[in-house]
Scaffold this active site. Structure first.
Site, PDB file in Angstrom:
ATOM      1  N   GLY A 166       0.832  -1.199   0.000  1.00 35.91           N
ATOM      2  CA  GLY A 166       0.000   0.000   0.000  1.00 35.91           C
ATOM      3  C   GLY A 166       0.865   1.247   0.000  1.00 35.91           C
ATOM      4  N   ASP A 167       0.571   2.148   0.936  1.00 33.54           N
ATOM      5  CA  ASP A 167       1.371   3.375   1.056  1.00 33.54           C
ATOM      6  C   ASP A 167       2.262   3.332   2.287  1.00 33.54           C
ATOM      7  OD1 ASP A 167      -0.924   3.435   2.684  1.00 33.54           O
ATOM      8  OD2 ASP A 167      -0.843   5.618   2.854  1.00 33.54           O
ATOM      9  N   GLU A 168       2.617   2.123   2.720  1.00 37.91           N
ATOM     10  CA  GLU A 168       3.470   1.953   3.891  1.00 37.91           C
ATOM     11  C   GLU A 168       4.904   1.635   3.469  1.00 37.91           C
ATOM     12  OE1 GLU A 168       0.345   0.363   7.297  1.00 37.91           O
ATOM     13  OE2 GLU A 168       1.635  -1.077   6.266  1.00 37.91           O
TER      14      GLU A 168
END
Length: 323
Positions: A166-168
């Protein structure tokens, strides 16, 4: 009788090839199989599978018999598979598996060398879901790629940045013994990510929340340290986003408490533990009760009466608010 070596063999394989062939010369009827790179006439390196047999003592042969097979395409396919298993396809950064392996090696170094320390930064882009939902996943992907490059620019050569999903993102900072060293990197990243991203001619703004965990806390397992950096990141988000938070033991206890409360809250709905208290509404001019305000309370079997400010946010976050 004099062994001259292999001048066309790649330097990385030259010593191993020479030693293997020398041993073969001393082994009557011996056979070896090697994979090595040879210089092609067009100056490229080609992967070769070499099978050599020592038939020097065979009167009919009196030589080493060597067979070559070009396996370059197979080796390239293997390297691509290995790279794909350990790297994120979108950003090219190491993935979670590779990051945990790097982190495991840092733990091993810490066990061998007294005073060696390291840190983890756990990052999450703020409002990334809004960008994805409003501008589309293609724009979101381009933003992730640009963010990855900015993270790399903030690091030293020995540090590792990875995309966990994801955006991690996660960053391993080697040779870090003081929290101030790690937080300086976090501050630099906050500034870099806050600068506008130019995607398809348009400026897009975002920020990041960062959790910091230090090896000096005394971790035994890489997964525990990554978990605590994640916990600190959520603390940074709760404090207002676009900031960092340094993990401490109170955060872990709070996370455990919240998880237990979520579990208990699911049972509370099933067990009908939510109750209503009624606050009368009184007209000050007449003194007459004109109605009631219905206020929910949680009658916890162990903790007693819990007020809504403590459990309603959890219910909203876990989709328990409707039931």
């Amino acid at each position: 009788k004099r062994f001259r070596g292999f001048p066309l063999v790649h330097p990385d394989e030259a010593a191993r090839t020479s030693e293997t062939m020398k041993t073969l010369l001393e082994t009557p009827d011996g056979t070896v199989t090697l994979e090595l790179r040879l210089r092609h006439k067009n100056q490229d390196w080609r992967w070769i599978e070499l099978v050599a047999q020592n038939q020097i003592h065979d009167p009919a042969v009196l030589a080493l018999v060597v067979n070559f097979r070009d396996v370059t395409e197979r080796k390239q396919a293997e390297e691509q598979l290995i790279h794909g298993a350990y790297h994120d396809a979108l950003t090219g950064l190491p993935n979670r598996i590779a990051f945990l392996e790097n982190l495991g090696r840092a733990f091993a170094r810490g066990g061998r060398h007294t005073g060696y320390g390291f840190a983890i930064l756990f990052l999450d882009l703020d409002r990334f879901k809004v960008i994805n939902d409003s501008l589309g996943h293609l724009v979101g992907d381009k933003l992730l790629v640009q963010a990855a490059r900015r993270l790399e620019n903030c690091l030293r050569s020995g540090d590792v940045a990875a995309r966990l999903g994801g955006d991690e993102f996660a960053i391993l900072l080697e040779d870090m013994t003081h929290p101030e060293d790690a937080t300086r990197v976090a501050e630099r990243i906050l500034v870099e990510i806050s600068r506008p991203f130019v995607i398809d001619g348009s400026e897009i703004f975002t920020s990041t929340s960062i959790g910091v965990a230090m090896s000096s806390t005394g971790y035994k397992k890489p997964e525990d340290m990554l978990r605590d950096a994640d916990t600190a990141m959520y603390r940074a988000k709760a404090l207002g986003k676009s900031r960092y938070a340094l993990f401490d033991s109170a955060m872990h206890q709070r996370a455990v408490t919240l998880l237990q409360m979520e579990t208990d809250l699911r049972r509370a709905v099933e067990r009908d533990e939510l109750v209503l208290h009624y606050q009368p509404i009184v007209g000050l001019d007449t003194g007459i009760v004109s109605g009631f305000e219905a206020l929910v309370r949680w009658q916890h079997p162990e903790r007693g009466l819990i007020y809504p400010a403590e459990f309603i946010p959890i219910a909203e976050e876990t989709d328990l608010i409707a039931p």
